[in-house]
Design a protein around this motif. Structure first.
Motif, PDB file in Angstrom:
ATOM      1  N   VAL A   7      70.603  22.957  33.255  1.00 32.67           N
ATOM      2  CA  VAL A   7      69.573  22.495  32.316  1.00 32.67           C
ATOM      3  C   VAL A   7      68.738  21.433  33.013  1.00 32.67           C
ATOM      4  CG1 VAL A   7      71.076  22.928  30.332  1.00 32.67           C
ATOM      5  CG2 VAL A   7      70.958  20.621  31.319  1.00 32.67           C
ATOM      6  N   ARG A   8      67.564  21.192  32.463  1.00 31.12           N
ATOM      7  CA  ARG A   8      66.708  20.161  33.046  1.00 31.12           C
ATOM      8  C   ARG A   8      66.132  19.276  31.951  1.00 31.12           C
ATOM      9  NH1 ARG A   8      62.054  21.306  30.067  1.00 31.12           N
ATOM     10  NH2 ARG A   8      61.143  23.318  30.542  1.00 31.12           N
ATOM     11  N   PHE A   9      65.999  18.004  32.279  1.00 31.88           N
ATOM     12  CA  PHE A   9      65.237  17.091  31.439  1.00 31.88           C
ATOM     13  C   PHE A   9      63.984  16.790  32.236  1.00 31.88           C
ATOM     14  CE2 PHE A   9      64.418  12.550  30.106  1.00 31.88           C
ATOM     15  CZ  PHE A   9      63.837  12.902  28.890  1.00 31.88           C
ATOM     16  N   ARG A  23      67.181  11.396  23.250  1.00 31.47           N
ATOM     17  CA  ARG A  23      68.010  12.354  22.522  1.00 31.47           C
ATOM     18  C   ARG A  23      67.918  13.757  23.144  1.00 31.47           C
ATOM     19  NH1 ARG A  23      67.135  15.074  17.075  1.00 31.47           N
ATOM     20  NH2 ARG A  23      65.299  15.708  18.232  1.00 31.47           N
ATOM     21  N   THR A  24      66.708  14.155  23.563  1.00 31.83           N
ATOM     22  CA  THR A  24      66.545  15.454  24.233  1.00 31.83           C
ATOM     23  C   THR A  24      67.368  15.481  25.515  1.00 31.83           C
ATOM     24  OG1 THR A  24      64.322  15.769  23.332  1.00 31.83           O
ATOM     25  CG2 THR A  24      64.876  17.016  25.311  1.00 31.83           C
ATOM     26  N   ALA A  25      67.287  14.409  26.304  1.00 30.34           N
ATOM     27  CA  ALA A  25      68.078  14.332  27.531  1.00 30.34           C
ATOM     28  C   ALA A  25      69.572  14.412  27.218  1.00 30.34           C
ATOM     29  CB  ALA A  25      67.766  13.029  28.267  1.00 30.34           C
ATOM     30  N   LEU A  26      69.997  13.711  26.169  1.00 27.50           N
ATOM     31  CA  LEU A  26      71.410  13.685  25.799  1.00 27.50           C
ATOM     32  C   LEU A  26      71.917  15.070  25.415  1.00 27.50           C
ATOM     33  CD1 LEU A  26      74.014  12.124  25.163  1.00 27.50           C
ATOM     34  CD2 LEU A  26      73.104  11.724  22.863  1.00 27.50           C
ATOM     35  N   PHE A  27      71.149  15.794  24.604  1.00 26.87           N
ATOM     36  CA  PHE A  27      71.594  17.134  24.199  1.00 26.87           C
ATOM     37  C   PHE A  27      71.680  18.073  25.407  1.00 26.87           C
ATOM     38  CE2 PHE A  27      70.674  17.295  19.334  1.00 26.87           C
ATOM     39  CZ  PHE A  27      71.354  16.100  19.180  1.00 26.87           C
ATOM     40  N   ASN A  28      70.735  17.932  26.342  1.00 27.65           N
ATOM     41  CA  ASN A  28      70.807  18.707  27.577  1.00 27.65           C
ATOM     42  C   ASN A  28      72.058  18.338  28.365  1.00 27.65           C
ATOM     43  OD1 ASN A  28      68.323  20.497  28.548  1.00 27.65           O
ATOM     44  ND2 ASN A  28      67.483  18.851  27.283  1.00 27.65           N
ATOM     45  N   TYR A  29      72.302  17.041  28.473  1.00 23.60           N
ATOM     46  CA  TYR A  29      73.449  16.560  29.240  1.00 23.60           C
ATOM     47  C   TYR A  29      74.767  17.048  28.632  1.00 23.60           C
ATOM     48  CZ  TYR A  29      76.635  13.259  31.504  1.00 23.60           C
ATOM     49  OH  TYR A  29      77.670  12.710  32.218  1.00 23.60           O
ATOM     50  N   LEU A  30      74.911  16.904  27.319  1.00 22.41           N
ATOM     51  CA  LEU A  30      76.143  17.328  26.649  1.00 22.41           C
ATOM     52  C   LEU A  30      76.375  18.818  26.822  1.00 22.41           C
ATOM     53  CD1 LEU A  30      75.849  15.284  23.303  1.00 22.41           C
ATOM     54  CD2 LEU A  30      77.227  14.732  25.324  1.00 22.41           C
ATOM     55  N   ILE A 226      66.260  23.310  26.775  1.00 23.76           N
ATOM     56  CA  ILE A 226      66.517  22.606  25.511  1.00 23.76           C
ATOM     57  C   ILE A 226      65.477  21.496  25.423  1.00 23.76           C
ATOM     58  CG2 ILE A 226      68.224  21.335  24.159  1.00 23.76           C
ATOM     59  CD1 ILE A 226      70.389  22.664  25.983  1.00 23.76           C
ATOM     60  N   ARG A 227      64.533  21.631  24.511  1.00 22.07           N
ATOM     61  CA  ARG A 227      63.412  20.694  24.454  1.00 22.07           C
ATOM     62  C   ARG A 227      63.015  20.438  23.008  1.00 22.07           C
ATOM     63  NH1 ARG A 227      59.024  24.950  27.162  1.00 22.07           N
ATOM     64  NH2 ARG A 227      58.971  26.421  25.407  1.00 22.07           N
ATOM     65  N   GLY A 228      62.045  19.550  22.811  1.00 20.44           N
ATOM     66  CA  GLY A 228      61.642  19.152  21.473  1.00 20.44           C
ATOM     67  C   GLY A 228      60.868  20.233  20.735  1.00 20.44           C
ATOM     68  N   GLU A 229      60.890  20.112  19.431  1.00 20.97           N
ATOM     69  CA  GLU A 229      60.217  21.063  18.543  1.00 20.97           C
ATOM     70  C   GLU A 229      58.715  21.171  18.808  1.00 20.97           C
ATOM     71  OE1 GLU A 229      59.111  20.727  13.914  1.00 20.97           O
ATOM     72  OE2 GLU A 229      61.259  20.585  14.324  1.00 20.97           O
ATOM     73  N   GLU A 230      58.122  20.113  19.361  1.00 17.18           N
ATOM     74  CA  GLU A 230      56.679  20.128  19.604  1.00 17.18           C
ATOM     75  C   GLU A 230      56.273  21.208  20.612  1.00 17.18           C
ATOM     76  OE1 GLU A 230      58.386  16.727  22.188  1.00 17.18           O
ATOM     77  OE2 GLU A 230      58.747  17.648  20.229  1.00 17.18           O
ATOM     78  N   TRP A 231      57.243  21.727  21.374  1.00 13.10           N
ATOM     79  CA  TRP A 231      56.941  22.783  22.346  1.00 13.10           C
ATOM     80  C   TRP A 231      57.132  24.184  21.778  1.00 13.10           C
ATOM     81  CZ3 TRP A 231      54.018  21.307  26.000  1.00 13.10           C
ATOM     82  CH2 TRP A 231      54.116  20.011  26.519  1.00 13.10           C
ATOM     83  N   LEU A 232      57.553  24.281  20.538  1.00 11.35           N
ATOM     84  CA  LEU A 232      57.767  25.600  19.933  1.00 11.35           C
ATOM     85  C   LEU A 232      56.505  26.470  19.930  1.00 11.35           C
ATOM     86  CD1 LEU A 232      60.009  27.291  18.661  1.00 11.35           C
ATOM     87  CD2 LEU A 232      59.393  26.326  16.436  1.00 11.35           C
ATOM     88  N   THR A 248      63.437  37.016  34.445  1.00 10.72           N
ATOM     89  CA  THR A 248      64.257  36.912  33.236  1.00 10.72           C
ATOM     90  C   THR A 248      64.109  35.501  32.667  1.00 10.72           C
ATOM     91  OG1 THR A 248      65.859  38.475  34.132  1.00 10.72           O
ATOM     92  CG2 THR A 248      66.589  37.085  32.295  1.00 10.72           C
ATOM     93  N   PRO A 249      63.713  35.369  31.404  1.00 11.82           N
ATOM     94  CA  PRO A 249      63.533  34.029  30.839  1.00 11.82           C
ATOM     95  C   PRO A 249      64.878  33.351  30.577  1.00 11.82           C
ATOM     96  CG  PRO A 249      63.151  35.666  29.154  1.00 11.82           C
ATOM     97  CD  PRO A 249      63.345  36.424  30.447  1.00 11.82           C
ATOM     98  N   PRO A 250      64.899  32.033  30.564  1.00 10.55           N
ATOM     99  CA  PRO A 250      66.124  31.311  30.188  1.00 10.55           C
ATOM    100  C   PRO A 250      66.322  31.396  28.680  1.00 10.55           C
ATOM    101  CG  PRO A 250      64.331  29.758  30.512  1.00 10.55           C
ATOM    102  CD  PRO A 250      63.781  31.108  30.868  1.00 10.55           C
ATOM    103  N   THR A 251      67.432  30.875  28.210  1.00  9.66           N
ATOM    104  CA  THR A 251      67.658  30.745  26.772  1.00  9.66           C
ATOM    105  C   THR A 251      66.916  29.504  26.283  1.00  9.66           C
ATOM    106  OG1 THR A 251      69.839  31.764  26.965  1.00  9.66           O
ATOM    107  CG2 THR A 251      69.428  30.423  24.998  1.00  9.66           C
ATOM    108  N   PHE A 252      66.159  29.665  25.202  1.00 10.27           N
ATOM    109  CA  PHE A 252      65.379  28.539  24.668  1.00 10.27           C
ATOM    110  C   PHE A 252      66.039  27.961  23.419  1.00 10.27           C
ATOM    111  CE2 PHE A 252      62.156  30.690  27.206  1.00 10.27           C
ATOM    112  CZ  PHE A 252      61.429  29.625  27.740  1.00 10.27           C
ATOM    113  N   ALA A 253      65.936  26.636  23.287  1.00 11.37           N
ATOM    114  CA  ALA A 253      66.420  25.940  22.079  1.00 11.37           C
ATOM    115  C   ALA A 253      65.476  24.782  21.816  1.00 11.37           C
ATOM    116  CB  ALA A 253      67.844  25.439  22.279  1.00 11.37           C
ATOM    117  N   HIS A 254      64.881  24.746  20.623  1.00 15.05           N
ATOM    118  CA  HIS A 254      63.922  23.698  20.278  1.00 15.05           C
ATOM    119  C   HIS A 254      64.537  22.743  19.245  1.00 15.05           C
ATOM    120  CE1 HIS A 254      61.306  26.637  22.235  1.00 15.05           C
ATOM    121  NE2 HIS A 254      60.525  25.599  22.497  1.00 15.05           N
ATOM    122  N   LEU A 255      64.683  21.496  19.650  1.00 16.46           N
ATOM    123  CA  LEU A 255      65.378  20.489  18.850  1.00 16.46           C
ATOM    124  C   LEU A 255      64.491  19.970  17.721  1.00 16.46           C
ATOM    125  CD1 LEU A 255      66.847  18.423  21.823  1.00 16.46           C
ATOM    126  CD2 LEU A 255      67.933  20.310  20.599  1.00 16.46           C
TER     127      LEU A 255
END
Length: 508
Positions: A7-9, A23-30, A226-232, A248-255
């Motif tokens: 993952v990347r922040f 918080r975005t960095a933390l969720f990526n880290y966890l 894993i990034r913020g909702e503003e990028w949805l 192949t795209p990565p898996t996306f998750a918008h916080l």
């Protein structure tokens, strides 16, 4: 065999890191640590006009303070721990790379050159606004605009050879229904007819966020974004770019967003200024950070983790290791998370109570020195006892002064309300006799002093309130504090008697 989770922040160095970015960095880290993966820091500095000196070092310092260990990233502070085999990790150092991929899209027919001047585009926007419409550069008007789609190949070559300013835009295909997947929000369908032809490469020779982050995520083997909702809203374009390159795209998750404490909208710096709480992890210029406000990094990590995620249990206090074990994207909320400043203080209170007193002393000594308390009054055993008596009521180490200043300095003023209630015509005479009792007490320990004073009270047929309240008022200046005889014992016999005498004189 499954690919290693990476993952990347990827913050922009345009100023301090907002707590939402932490918080975005933390969720990526966890997520990375939960799956034995890598946590990559990438600096997205393609917008050189907004670059702020010192912001990159601030980002690294903030992550380190929160206990997030960077596996790969720019060598910001000369640390041997940073670096990696996928670098460079600043987009400004990869600029030649992006042009190559932008041109590849043009050659494949997925992008085109656009020569429209900013003035001309502004004219189109204003013209649309006057008609109550929104100007969108896409399939319905691009053949009427100044771009390579509306020119002969020879004209395009001539314009490029002449050095004419141009951008490269993505060619959004019309009449398609994109089926997108998000780990938090599920299936999303987008009609390509409503999408505009986003700029991928700017006239200044730098890529936009859209091209640069897709290329970097692919080349750095990022498996989960894993990034913020503003990028949805950008998800459709990013999926199309992956398809255009054949990747192949990565898996996306918008916080979900972190919402302001009251009202609508996301948490902002202004909300912090109005509410008197930090919104940055570390101080930046005139804005106080959580570290400087006296928060423990463990408390900040704990409350951030539970903003938009829950473990499915009643547990509220988590170490970093416990968070890693419990974290999963399946329990991240879709809706915004309301920020509660009082709850952040509650978390800090919990961590302060858990800490060993010895660990709190250095910070307390800084507080004492700032209030002019000399070094000889900061002896370790004495401070340890004081902190043990008062820390239960504290949220921050800085609270120790308000809660226990009377251990170090004699009161200069007395609570007016308490004086009116406690000081009677015969109070001074009784306190004079109590001071004689204390002077005669040996050893001057809490139990002995308490026993002697209480004997005086009962022998003279007095109520405890008649003596204990005024005595505390003399010693503390108010009707607060821990057990009175612990205070007397700690400040010592001479100081105790002196304070009684001083109060009697001032309150005569």
């Amino acid at each position: 065999m499954a690919k290693k989770v990476r993952v990347r922040f990827a913050p922009s160095p345009t100023g301090p890191l907002h707590i939402g970015g932490v918080r975005t960095a933390l969720f990526n880290y966890l997520f990375a640590k939960k799956h034995g993966g890598d946590f990559v820091l990438r600096i997205e500095d393609t917008d050189q006009n907004r670059y702020v000196e010192g912001a990159e070092a601030y980002i690294v310092d903030a992550l380190e303070w929160c206990g997030m260990v960077i596996d790969e990233g720019p060598n910001t502070k000369g640390s041997a721990a940073l670096g990696g085999s996928y670098g460079p990790y600043r987009q400004s150092e990869r600029r030649d790379l992006y042009r190559q991929y932008a041109l590849e899209l043009v050659e494949k027919g997925h992008a085109y050159y656009a020569f429209d001047t900013p003035e001309r585009l502004d004219h189109h926007r204003k013209n649309h606004e006057e008609k109550g419409k929104t100007f969108i550069y896409n399939w319905h008007n691009r053949l009427k605009l100044d771009n390579s789609l509306s020119m002969l190949p020879q004209e395009v070559e001539e314009r490029l050879a002449s050095g004419a300013d141009h951008v490269i835009r993505f060619l959004t295909p019309p009449d398609q229904k994109l089926q997108l997947e998000d780990s938090i929000r599920g299936s999303i369908e987008i009609d390509t007819n409503v999408l505009d032809d986003k700029v991928l490469f700017k006239s200044d020779g730098m890529p936009t966020y859209h091209l640069a982050n897709i290329v970097d995520d692919h080349l750095m083997d990022i498996t989960h974004v894993i990034r913020g909702e503003e990028w949805l809203p950008s998800l459709a374009l990013h999926h199309q770019l992956y398809a255009a390159f054949g990747w192949t795209p990565p898996t996306f998750a918008h916080l979900p967003l972190i919402m302001k404490p009251t009202g609508k909208g996301k948490l902002s710096k202004r909300d912090g200024e109005k509410g008197g709480f930090p919104v940055f992890p570390l101080s930046w210029k005139e804005s106080q950070g959580y570290r400087e406000a006296g928060y423990f990094p463990e408390a900040v990590v704990n409350f951030l983790a539970l903003l938009g995620w829950n473990p499915g249990t009643e547990q509220e206090l988590f170490s970093m290791e416990e968070l890693i074990g419990a974290f999963g994207l399946d329990r991240v909320h879709k809706g915004g998370a309301r920020f509660d400043p009082d709850k952040t203080k509650w978390y800090n209170h919990q961590y302060l109570q858990r800490k060993k007193t010895a660990a709190l002393l250095p910070a307390f000594q800084e507080v004492l020195s700032a209030h002019g308390v000399p070094a000889e009054k900061q002896e370790t055993a004495f401070l340890t006892t004081v902190v043990d008596l008062i820390k239960e009521r504290a949220n921050f180490v800085s609270d120790f002064w308000e809660l226990g200043h009377y251990f170090f300095v004699s009161p200069e003023a007395y609570n007016d309300k308490a004086v009116k209630k406690q000081w009677k015509p015969d109070t001074a005479e009784h306190l004079r006799k109590v001071s004689e009792v204390l002077r005669a007490t040996e050893p001057f320990a809490p139990e002995a002093a308490e026993r002697a004073v209480k004997e005086y009270i009962t022998d003279n047929g007095l109520s405890f309130g008649k003596i204990m309240g005024p005595l505390r008022l003399c010693v503390v200046g108010d009707l607060k504090g821990p057990h009175l005889f612990h205070i007397l014992s700690l400040i010592g016999k001479e100081e105790s008697v002196a304070r009684i005498g001083k109060a009697m004189e001032k309150l005569a």
